[in-house]
Write a protein that holds these residues in place. Structure first.
Motif, PDB file in Angstrom:
ATOM      1  N   SER A  70      33.602  32.621  34.360  1.00  0.00           N
ATOM      2  CA  SER A  70      32.780  34.476  34.481  1.00  0.00           C
ATOM      3  C   SER A  70      32.038  34.620  36.302  1.00  0.00           C
ATOM      4  CB  SER A  70      31.564  34.788  33.172  1.00  0.00           C
ATOM      5  OG  SER A  70      31.296  33.744  33.463  1.00  0.00           O
ATOM      6  N   THR A  72      32.733  33.791  40.056  1.00  0.00           N
ATOM      7  CA  THR A  72      33.294  32.939  41.454  1.00  0.00           C
ATOM      8  C   THR A  72      32.818  31.791  41.571  1.00  0.00           C
ATOM      9  OG1 THR A  72      33.763  35.457  41.445  1.00  0.00           O
ATOM     10  CG2 THR A  72      34.422  33.742  42.950  1.00  0.00           C
ATOM     11  N   ARG A  75      33.401  28.530  39.592  1.00  0.00           N
ATOM     12  CA  ARG A  75      35.205  29.092  38.984  1.00  0.00           C
ATOM     13  C   ARG A  75      35.481  27.902  40.912  1.00  0.00           C
ATOM     14  NH1 ARG A  75      38.337  33.475  38.358  1.00  0.00           N
ATOM     15  NH2 ARG A  75      36.276  34.648  39.363  1.00  0.00           N
ATOM     16  N   TYR A  76      34.804  27.919  41.901  1.00  0.00           N
ATOM     17  CA  TYR A  76      34.648  27.939  43.270  1.00  0.00           C
ATOM     18  C   TYR A  76      34.468  25.655  43.105  1.00  0.00           C
ATOM     19  CZ  TYR A  76      33.812  26.377  47.866  1.00  0.00           C
ATOM     20  OH  TYR A  76      34.435  26.151  49.656  1.00  0.00           O
TER      21      TYR A  76
END
Length: 182
Positions: A70, A72, A75-76
Motif C-alpha cells: 500500500s 510506494t 514497494r521500492y
C-alpha cells in the motif's frame, strides 16, 4: 582479445634441488594490488555475503507484512533489495570461483562492470532505505498509527537495507578505485 604476454621457451629440465628452490621462492598468485575487499579476494566474498544476507533479511521481513504494497516507498525497498540480493549473490559466486582458481579480476571491462553495478545497486538500496525510513517515521511518530501497522517490521526491514548499503559501499569504493587506477 587477450593473448599471453610471455611465450614459453625451451628450457632444460630442472634438477631436484633447483626445483625445490624454485618452489620455495614461488610468488603467490595474488599480488599486493589485491587489497582485501576487492573482487576475487576473501574480503570481497565476505562483503558480498554480508550484502546478500542483510538484503535478504530486509526483503523477507518487508514481504512478511501484509500491508507493504500500500506504500510506494516500501514497494521500492522490496524492489531495490531484491536487485541487491541478485547482484550480491552472483558476485559472491564469482568471488568463490576466483578464490578457488587463485585468480583476481584484472580485466578492465570486468572491473568497470563491477563498479557500475555496485554503484547502481548501492544507490538504489540507499535511496529506498531513506524513503522507507521517512515513511516509517511518518507512520510511527507523526501519525501515531503503529497500532494498525507493522512499525517494528518496517523499521527492521529499513535498518537491514541500511546495513546492506553499508556493506555495499566498500565494494563500490574499492571497485571504483581499481577502475580509476588502471
Amino acid at each position: 582479445m587477450a593473448g599471453p604476454s610471455v611465450h614459453p621457451i625451451e628450457a632444460p629440465p630442472m634438477t631436484a634441488t633447483e626445483n625445490a628452490n624454485a618452489n620455495a621462492n614461488a610468488m603467490p598468485r595474488h599480488s599486493l594490488k589485491d587489497t582485501q575487499g576487492m573482487p576475487g579476494t576473501l574480503g570481497g566474498f565476505i562483503l558480498r555475503s554480508l550484502q546478500f544476507s542483510f538484503a535478504l533479511i530486509s526483503l523477507s521481513v518487508m514481504a512478511s507484512t501484509s500491508d507493504f504494497p500500500s506504500v510506494t516507498a516500501f514497494r521500492y525497498l522490496v524492489a531495490a533489495v531484491s536487485l541487491q540480493c541478485l547482484w550480491s549473490l552472483s558476485l559472491a559466486i564469482a568471488d568463490v570461483y576466483a578464490i578457488l582458481v587463485k585468480r583476481g579480476f584484472r580485466n578492465s571491462r570486468v572491473s568497470s562492470l563491477f563498479s557500475i553495478g555496485d554503484g547502481i545497486t548501492s544507490t538504489l538500496t540507499f535511496s529506498a532505505a531513506c524513503a522507507s525510513a521517512g515513511i516509517t517515521v511518518l507512520i510511527g511518530n507523526d501519525l501515531n498509527d503503529c497500532s494498525q501497522n507493522h512499525c517494528s517490521r518496517f523499521e527492521t526491514a529499513t535498518a537491514m537495507a541500511f546495513m546492506s548499503w553499508f556493506a555495499a559501499s566498500p565494494s563500490f569504493i574499492l571497485n571504483f578505485w581499481t577502475l580509476a587506477s588502471k
